[in-house]
Design a protein around this motif. Structure first.
Motif, PDB file in Angstrom:
ATOM      1  N   TRP A  14      12.374   8.224  18.484  1.00  0.00           N
ATOM      2  CA  TRP A  14      11.613   8.732  16.492  1.00  0.00           C
ATOM      3  C   TRP A  14      11.071   7.590  15.846  1.00  0.00           C
ATOM      4  O   TRP A  14      12.412   7.242  15.318  1.00  0.00           O
ATOM      5  N   LYS A  15      10.097   7.532  15.995  1.00  0.00           N
ATOM      6  CA  LYS A  15       9.993   6.476  15.079  1.00  0.00           C
ATOM      7  C   LYS A  15       8.835   6.800  14.008  1.00  0.00           C
ATOM      8  O   LYS A  15       7.497   7.121  14.792  1.00  0.00           O
ATOM      9  N   ILE A  16       8.400   7.302  13.197  1.00  0.00           N
ATOM     10  CA  ILE A  16       7.430   8.140  12.050  1.00  0.00           C
ATOM     11  C   ILE A  16       6.932   7.349  10.845  1.00  0.00           C
ATOM     12  O   ILE A  16       7.709   6.831  10.160  1.00  0.00           O
ATOM     13  N   TYR A  17       5.896   7.076  10.810  1.00  0.00           N
ATOM     14  CA  TYR A  17       5.038   6.101   9.557  1.00  0.00           C
ATOM     15  C   TYR A  17       4.840   6.965   8.246  1.00  0.00           C
ATOM     16  O   TYR A  17       3.835   8.543   9.017  1.00  0.00           O
ATOM     17  N   GLY A  18       4.276   6.978   7.664  1.00  0.00           N
ATOM     18  CA  GLY A  18       3.737   7.692   6.801  1.00  0.00           C
ATOM     19  C   GLY A  18       4.284   7.560   4.484  1.00  0.00           C
ATOM     20  O   GLY A  18       4.897   6.902   5.070  1.00  0.00           O
ATOM     21  N   PRO A  19       3.814   8.653   4.269  1.00  0.00           N
ATOM     22  CA  PRO A  19       4.572   8.839   2.735  1.00  0.00           C
ATOM     23  C   PRO A  19       6.497   8.656   2.791  1.00  0.00           C
ATOM     24  O   PRO A  19       7.014   8.423   1.898  1.00  0.00           O
ATOM     25  N   ALA A  20       6.934   9.649   3.745  1.00  0.00           N
ATOM     26  CA  ALA A  20       7.852   9.693   3.553  1.00  0.00           C
ATOM     27  C   ALA A  20       8.648   9.833   4.490  1.00  0.00           C
ATOM     28  O   ALA A  20       9.201  11.473   4.609  1.00  0.00           O
ATOM     29  N   PRO A  21       8.986   9.546   5.715  1.00  0.00           N
ATOM     30  CA  PRO A  21       9.979   9.925   6.979  1.00  0.00           C
ATOM     31  C   PRO A  21      10.551  10.105   6.918  1.00  0.00           C
ATOM     32  O   PRO A  21      11.599  10.517   7.788  1.00  0.00           O
ATOM     33  N   SER A  22      12.082   9.101   5.829  1.00  0.00           N
ATOM     34  CA  SER A  22      13.181   9.742   5.816  1.00  0.00           C
ATOM     35  C   SER A  22      13.318  11.270   5.082  1.00  0.00           C
ATOM     36  O   SER A  22      14.178  12.084   5.798  1.00  0.00           O
ATOM     37  N   ALA A  23      11.988  11.872   4.681  1.00  0.00           N
ATOM     38  CA  ALA A  23      12.269  13.500   4.226  1.00  0.00           C
ATOM     39  C   ALA A  23      12.518  14.594   6.272  1.00  0.00           C
ATOM     40  O   ALA A  23      12.510  15.229   6.490  1.00  0.00           O
ATOM     41  N   LEU A  24      11.513  13.420   7.046  1.00  0.00           N
ATOM     42  CA  LEU A  24      11.809  13.797   8.277  1.00  0.00           C
ATOM     43  C   LEU A  24      12.787  14.405   9.628  1.00  0.00           C
ATOM     44  O   LEU A  24      13.085  14.378  10.333  1.00  0.00           O
ATOM     45  N   ARG A  25      14.130  13.333   8.037  1.00  0.00           N
ATOM     46  CA  ARG A  25      14.946  13.237   9.593  1.00  0.00           C
ATOM     47  C   ARG A  25      15.704  13.956   9.736  1.00  0.00           C
ATOM     48  O   ARG A  25      16.067  14.220  11.377  1.00  0.00           O
ATOM     49  N   THR A  26      15.624  15.246   9.189  1.00  0.00           N
ATOM     50  CA  THR A  26      16.787  16.899   9.303  1.00  0.00           C
ATOM     51  C   THR A  26      16.074  17.463  10.179  1.00  0.00           C
ATOM     52  O   THR A  26      17.097  18.372   9.995  1.00  0.00           O
ATOM     53  N   VAL A  27      14.891  17.346   9.557  1.00  0.00           N
ATOM     54  CA  VAL A  27      13.867  18.976   9.629  1.00  0.00           C
ATOM     55  C   VAL A  27      13.850  19.202  11.576  1.00  0.00           C
ATOM     56  O   VAL A  27      14.360  18.184  12.726  1.00  0.00           O
TER      57      VAL A  27
END
Lengths: 341, 650
Positions: A14-27
C-alpha cells in the motif's frame, strides 16, 4: 517458490498519501476503503498490490496516468517508501534494509531508465554513461573504457563527445539506456522510457530493447501507458487501475479472458492476431488439413498469410511435433478482422 | 464573475465614502499623528550600537576588535587583487629586505582579457573588451576602472559562494527558505546607504565596508536563483542521483547543481550587475573608483569629467553583462577538446612577461600620458552653452511641472489624514488578499507613524507616485506600440536590456547636466530608470497573447482596434500589472539615489544619517523605504494574481 525464481516480490503493498499515512500502518485492511480514506484526507496511490516477477522476465506494468504504475515502480526501487506491505528484492525486504545497503543495491543490482532521460547537461555522452561508475569511485580510465564498450552496444559510436542537447530524443534515450546498463544490474527498471519519442523512433527503440534483452537476459520491469507497446515486448503484463493491480497475465491471456470490464475495454481495440497464438484458435484435427504444419505457439499474425493462401486448413503441431489440430481460414479471419468478418 | 466584480465595486465605494467623510469630520488627532505618541526608536538603536561597538564583548574579545580583525582578513584578498591590478606590492622578505612587485601592466591585462572574451563570447565580445580597455586608457580612467573592477570581482566571488550556500540550505529546508525570502526582500529594497552606517561603525571607513555593503546588496539574487533552480529541476534528476547510489553530497554537487547550471548562471549575472551598481554607490564612503570620479565631477560641476566616468561605468556594465551571459550560454566546444599545453601557457605567459617588463622598466607599465585626452572642458562648455540656449524651454517645463503637478500632489499627500491612508491601505489589502496582507499593511504604516517618519514618507511617496504614473503611461503606450509591431521587438529589447544593465548612478549624470538639482530632475531620473521595465512588461504581455486568440478575434471580425481593446489588452493586463509593480520597485530604488540631487523625503534622512554617522535614523528611514516598496509591490502583485485567476491564466 524460492526467491531465486522471483527476484521481485510485492506483498500486500500500500502507498497512501495524506496528512498522517503512518497512522494507517496498523489499522485493519478492511477499513482502508476509499470513502474512509477520503474522509481523513488521504489518497491511496497503491492498494494492496501483490505480485511476483520472474527472473529474466519482461514484466510490463500498464495503466493510464494516475493509475499508480509509477508509484509502484518507485516503491520497487526504494525511491518511495511503501506505507504498508513488503517489497522483496532477491529476498531482501526494502522496508528493513539499512540505507547504506540500499545505496549498495542501487549501485550494483538495480538500475533505472527515465521517461525524460534525466541526462546531465554538463557531461558528454561518454561522461553521462560513465556517471554511475564515477559515483562509485571507479577510476577514470576504467570507467571510460567500459562506457566506450556500451556506446557501441547502443549504437552511438562516434558521438562520444557530444553533449545531450546536441542529440535527438532517441539518441538521448540510448544514452540513458547505456548509463543504466553500465553497472551490470540484474534488475532493470524502465519508467515509460519511450513515451517522449515519436512513434517511428519508439518502434525502433522497442526492437532495440528486445535485441538487447535477447543477449542480456535481465529481469525487466517496464512501465508504459501504451498497450501496443506492452504487447510487443511483454512476457507478462500487469494492468493497474486506481492503484490496484486488476489482472496479471500474458498478452494473450488478457485478450482471451479479461478479468473485468476495464481490462476488456482496454484490450478490445487490440489487433488480436498480434497477441493470439495458433493454439488459441485451434479447430479439431482435420483430415483435409494439408501442407507444412505451423507450431502451436506461433502468433496468428505470423502464420496468417500461409493459412489464408491455402485452400485447405493448415495442420498445427505441438512442441513434441505431434499434430494437435488445424487452423481454419475462417478462424484466422475472425482473429484478424473481428467477429463480424 | 459578476458577483466578484460586484463585491469589488462595494469595496471601492466603502473606501471612497471613508475618504470623503474622513476629510470632513475627522478630529485633528486623526489627521496629524500626535507627536507625543511617537517613539524615539532611533535613539535606542543609536544607544544599542554605541554599546555594541564600544563596550560589548564576547568572552575576552571586544566586539569591535573582532570586527576590526575581520576587516583585516577581508582586506587581505582585496589588497591582493588591487595590488595585482593597480598598485603592485611591497613585500618584506627575511634576508632580502623590501621587494617591490609591480602590478600587471595595462597591455598585458588588456591582451589577456581580450583573449578570454574571445574564448567566451567570440569576436564581438573581444572587440567590446578591447574597446572598453581603450576607452579607460585614453580617458585616463584606467586606475579608477581597475579599482572598481577589483571591488566588483571580490564582491562577486564572496556573493556567489555565500548565495550558493544559503540557496542550497533553503532548498533543503523549505521553511527556512520562506523566512530567508522575506529577509532577501528587505535586503534588496533597503537603500545601501542606510546600512552603510552600522557597517562603518564596525569595519571602519574604506573599501572593506564598501565590500560588505556590496555583498549584502548583491548576494540575494544568487541565493534566490539557486533555491529556485534546484526546486525547478524535474523529479527525475534527484531520482537519477538516488538510483546511481549517490551520497547526499554527490547528489548535490555532481547531479543537482550541474543540472541547475543555467539558473545558477543567471543568478551570477545578477550578482555581477548588482555588485557593479553597489560598488558605484559605495564610492560615497571611500571605495574610490569610477563612482568616485562621477561623484566628484557632479559635486564640483565638472560635468564633462562626470560624463566620461559615467560612460566608463556604462561600458563596464555592458561588457560584464555580455561576458557573463556569454559564459552562461556557451557552447562548451572548447571544453571538449582540451587546449594544447602550449596554448594553455599563452595567457599566464603574457602576464608573466608583463610583470617582468614592468619590474625592469616601470615606464613600460604606464600608458603614455601623451596619448590620453579629455573632452571634459569641451563638454563643460557644451553643457554651459546648452543650458543657456535651452534655458527658456527647460525652465518652462521644469517650473510648469513643479507648479502644476509636483507641488499639488505633494501638498495633497501631506494633507491626507493618516487614519484615512492607513484604513484605505488596509482595506485595499484585505480586498485583494485577505486579513494577512491587511495586517501587514497596518503594521508597516504603523511603524512609520510611531517612529515619526510619516511626513517624510509622504514626501518620498509623492515623488514615487508621480514618477510611477508618468513611467507607467509612457511605458504603456510605447509597450503597446512595440507589442503590435513584431519587427520592433528585437531592437527595442536590445535597448531595454542595455538600459537595465546601467547602475542607477549613471542616470543622474545627464539629468543633472540638463536640469540641475531639485525635485524635477529627480523626477526625470526616476522616470528614465523605471521606464524600460514598464515597456518590457507591456510589450511582452501583448506579444505573449496566444496566437489562437488573435486568430479567433480576427475571425470574429474584429477591427485592429477592437482586437487590441477586447482581446490583447485584457489578456495582457496581469503581465502589465506585474510591470507596474516592478516599476514601483525601480522607482523606489532610484529614489534613494536622487537624494544626491536634493530630494527631501526618507531618502534624504538616510543620506544625512550617513554623513553624520547616525545609525538609528539611517536604519529606520531605510527600513521605512524598504517596507513601503514591499507593501506597494505586494498590493499590485496580488491584484495581478487575482486578475490572472479571473482570466484563467496559469
Amino acid at each position: 517458490m524460492t526467491d531465486q525464481t522471483f527476484p521481485i516480490r510485492c506483498q500486500n503493498l500500500w502507498k497512501i498519501y495524506g496528512p498522517a499515512p503512518s497512522a494507517l500502518r496498523t489499522v485493519p485492511v478492511g477499513t482502508l476503503n476509499e470513502e474512509a480514506l477520503r474522509a481523513t484526507g488521504h489518497m491511496a496511490a497503491l492498494r494492496d498490490v501483490t505480485l511476483e516477477i520472474g527472473r529474466g522476465e519482461v514484466f510490463v506494468i500498464m495503466g493510464l496516468s494516475g493509475s499508480g504504475k509509477s508509484t509502484l515502480v518507485r516503491c520497487m526501487t526504494g525511491l518511495v517508501e511503501a506505507t504498508r506491505g513488503d517489497l522483496l528484492i532477491d529476498g531482501e525486504n526494502l522496508r528493513t534494509t539499512r540505507p547504506e545497503r540500499l545505496v549498495d543495491i542501487r549501485r550494483h543490482k538495480i538500475s533505472m531508465v527515465f521517461q525524460d532521460f534525466a541526462l546531465l547537461p554538463h557531461l558528454t555522452v561518454l561522461g553521462n554513461i560513465a556517471f554511475p561508475l564515477k559515483v562509485q569511485g571507479v577510476e577514470r580510465s576504467e570507467r571510460e573504457r567500459r562506457a566506450a564498450e556500451l556506446i557501441d552496444v547502443v549504437g552511438l559510436s562516434g558521438r562520444e563527445n557530444r553533449f545531450p542537447h546536441e542529440l535527438s530524443g532517441g539518441q538521448q534515450q540510448r544514452v540513458g539506456i547505456a548509463r543504466s546498463l553500465i553497472t551490470k544490474p540484474e534488475i532493470w527498471f524502465l519508467d515509460e522510457p519511450f513515451s517522449a519519442l515519436d512513434p517511428l523512433i519508439r518502434q525502433e527503440m522497442q526492437d532495440e530493447l528486445l535485441r538487447l534483452q535477447a543477449t542480456l537476459h535481465k529481469t525487466i520491469v517496464f512501465i508504459t501507458h501504451d498497450f501496443d507497446e506492452a504487447i510487443r515486448i511483454a512476457d507478462r503484463i500487469a494492468i493497474m487501475h486506481n492503484g490496484a493491480v486488476v489482472q496479471v497475465d500474458t498478452p494473450e491471456g488478457l485478450v482471451l479472458s479479461p478479468a473485468d470490464d476495464y481490462v476488456a475495454a482496454f484490450t478490445r481495440k487490440i489487433p488480436r492476431h498480434l497477441v493470439l497464438r495458433a493454439r488459441s484458435i485451434l479447430s479439431p484435427v482435420s483430415a483435409e488439413a494439408s501442407g507444412e504444419p505451423v507450431p502451436a505457439d506461433a502468433l496468428v499474425g505470423d502464420v496468417a498469410a500461409r493459412v489464408l493462401s491455402s485452400e485447405a486448413p493448415v495442420p498445427v503441431v505441438g512442441e513434441n511435433g505431434l499434430v494437435v489440430g488445424s487452423l481454419e481460414r475462417s478462424s484466422v479471419m475472425t482473429a484478424m478482422f473481428g467477429a463480424t468478418a | 464573475m459578476t458577483n466578484l466584480r460586484h463585491r469589488n465595486m462595494v469595496w471601492i465605494g466603502i473606501v471612497a465614502v471613508f475618504v470623503i467623510f474622513g476629510w470632513m469630520f475627522l478630529p485633528d488627532q486623526a489627521r496629524r499623528f500626535p507627536d507625543d505618541l511617537t517613539f524615539d526608536l532611533a535613539g535606542y538603536i543609536n544607544q544599542f550600537f554605541n554599546w555594541l561597538a564600544r563596550r560589548a564583548a564576547i568572552g575576552p574579545f571586544a566586539v569591535k576588535d573582532i570586527t576590526r580583525a575581520l576587516a583585516a582578513a577581508i582586506e587581505l584578498p582585496l589588497d591582493l587583487v588591487r595590488g595585482l591590478l593597480i598598485k603592485g606590492f611591497r613585500l618584506r622578505l627575511p634576508g632580502l629586505g623590501h621587494v617591490e612587485i609591480a602590478a600587471f601592466p595595462w597591455w598585458a591585462l588588456t591582451a589577456v582579457w581580450v583573449m578570454l572574451a574571445h574564448r567566451l563570447g567570440g569576436r564581438g565580445a573581444a572587440f567590446l573588451v578591447l574597446g572598453s580597455c581603450a576607452y579607460f586608457l585614453v580617458f585616463d580612467l584606467w586606475e579608477s576602472a581597475m579599482l572598481t573592477l577589483a571591488s566588483v570581482s571580490l564582491s562577486v566571488v564572496v556573493g556567489m559562494m555565500l548565495g550558493l550556500f544559503l540557496g542550497i540550505w533553503a532548498y533543503r529546508r523549505p521553511r527556512l527558505g520562506a523566512a530567508l525570502t522575506v529577509i532577501y526582500d528587505i535586503m534588496q529594497t533597503m537603500p545601501v546607504f542606510s546600512y552603510l552606517v552600522p557597517i562603518l561603525l564596525f569595519f571602519g571607513f574604506g573599501p572593506v565596508s564598501a565590500l560588505v555593503a556590496t555583498v549584502i546588496y548583491a548576494m540575494p539574487p544568487m541565493a534566490r536563483n539557486t533555491t529556485l533552480a534546484l526546486r525547478r529541476l524535474p523529479g527525475s534528476a534527484s531520482d537519477l542521483a538516488t538510483m546511481a547510489g549517490c551520497t547526499s553530497r554527490q547528489s548535490m554537487w555532481l547531479v543537482l547543481l550541474p543540472s541547475a547550471r543555467n539558473g545558477l548562471l543567471s543568478g551570477l549575472n545578477q550578482v555581477i550587475m548588482l555588485s557593479l551598481s553597489a560598488v558605484i554607490i559605495a564610492s560615497i564612503i571611500g571605495a574610490g573608483g569610477l563612482g568616485n570620479d562621477v561623484l566628484q565631477g557632479l559635486k564640483s560641476m565638472r560635468l564633462g569629467r562626470a560624463l566620461e566616468a559615467g560612460l566608463a561605468i556604462t561600458l563596464m556594465a555592458i561588457t560584464l553583462d555580455r561576458l557573463s551571459r556569454a559564459a552562461a550560454g556557451q557552447r562548451r566546444d572548447n571544453l571538449r577538446a582540451a587546449p594544447s599545453f602550449s596554448r594553455r601557457l599563452v595567457m599566464p605567459g603574457i602576464l608573466l612577461i608583463g610583470l617582468a617588463a614592468a619590474h625592469i622598466a616601470p615606464e613600460l607599465g604606464k600608458f603614455p600620458p601623451a596619448l590620453t585626452l579629455s573632452t571634459g572642458g569641451l563638454i563643460d562648455a557644451g553643457v554651459a552653452w546648452l543650458n543657456v540656449a535651452l534655458q527658456g524651454p527647460i525652465n518652462l517645463l521644469s517650473d510648469g511641472t513643479v507648479r502644476l503637478i509636483l507641488r499639488p500632489v505633494k501638498e495633497a499627500l501631506l494633507a491626507l489624514p493618516w487614519l484615512v491612508v492607513v484604513l484605505a491601505c488596509a482595506m485595499a489589502a484585505y480586498a485583494l488578499q485577505g486579513l494577512r496582507l491587511a495586517v501587514v499593511a497596518g503594521v508597516i504604516l504603523g511603524f512609520i507613524l510611531l517612529t515619526g517618519y510619516w511626513d517624510q514618507a509622504m514626501i518620498s511617496l509623492y515623488l514615487v507616485l508621480v514618477s510611477t504614473v508618468i513611467a507607467m503611461l509612457a511605458g504603456f503606450l510605447v509597450g503597446i506600440a512595440v507589442g503590435l509591431r513584431p519587427w520592433l521587438n528585437r531592437p527595442v529589447t536590445l535597448i531595454i536590456d542595455t538600459l537595465q544593465t546601467l547602475p542607477t548612478f549613471v542616470y543622474l549624470i545627464p539629468v543633472v547636466m540638463l536640469f540641475g538639482l531639485g525635485d524635477f530632475p529627480a523626477l526625470i531620473a526616476i522616470v528614465l530608470y523605471a521606464l524600460p521595465v514598464m515597456i518590457r512588461y507591456t510589450k511582452d504581455g501583448i506579444i505573449n497573447v496566444p496566437h489562437s486568440l488573435i486568430e479567433a478575434a480576427d475571425m470574429a471580425g474584429c477591427s485592429p482596434r477592437q482586437r487590441l481593446t477586447f482581446v490583447q489588452l485584457p489578456q495582457a493586463l496581469p503581465e502589465i500589472l506585474l510591470g507596474v509593480s516592478q516599476t514601483i520597485l525601480m522607482a523606489f530604488s532610484m529614489l534613494v539615489i536622487t537624494s544626491l540631487v536634493g530630494t527631501r523625503g526618507l531618502e534624504q534622512d538616510v543620506l544625512v544619517a550617513v554623513s553624520k554617522a547616525k545609525v538609528g535614523e539611517g536604519l529606520i528611514a531605510g527600513t521605512a523605504i524598504s517596507l513601503l516598496s514591499i507593501l506597494a509591490d505586494r498590493l499590485v502583485t496580488q491584484a495581478s494574481k487575482r486578475l490572472r485567476g479571473h482570466l484563467g491564466q496559469a
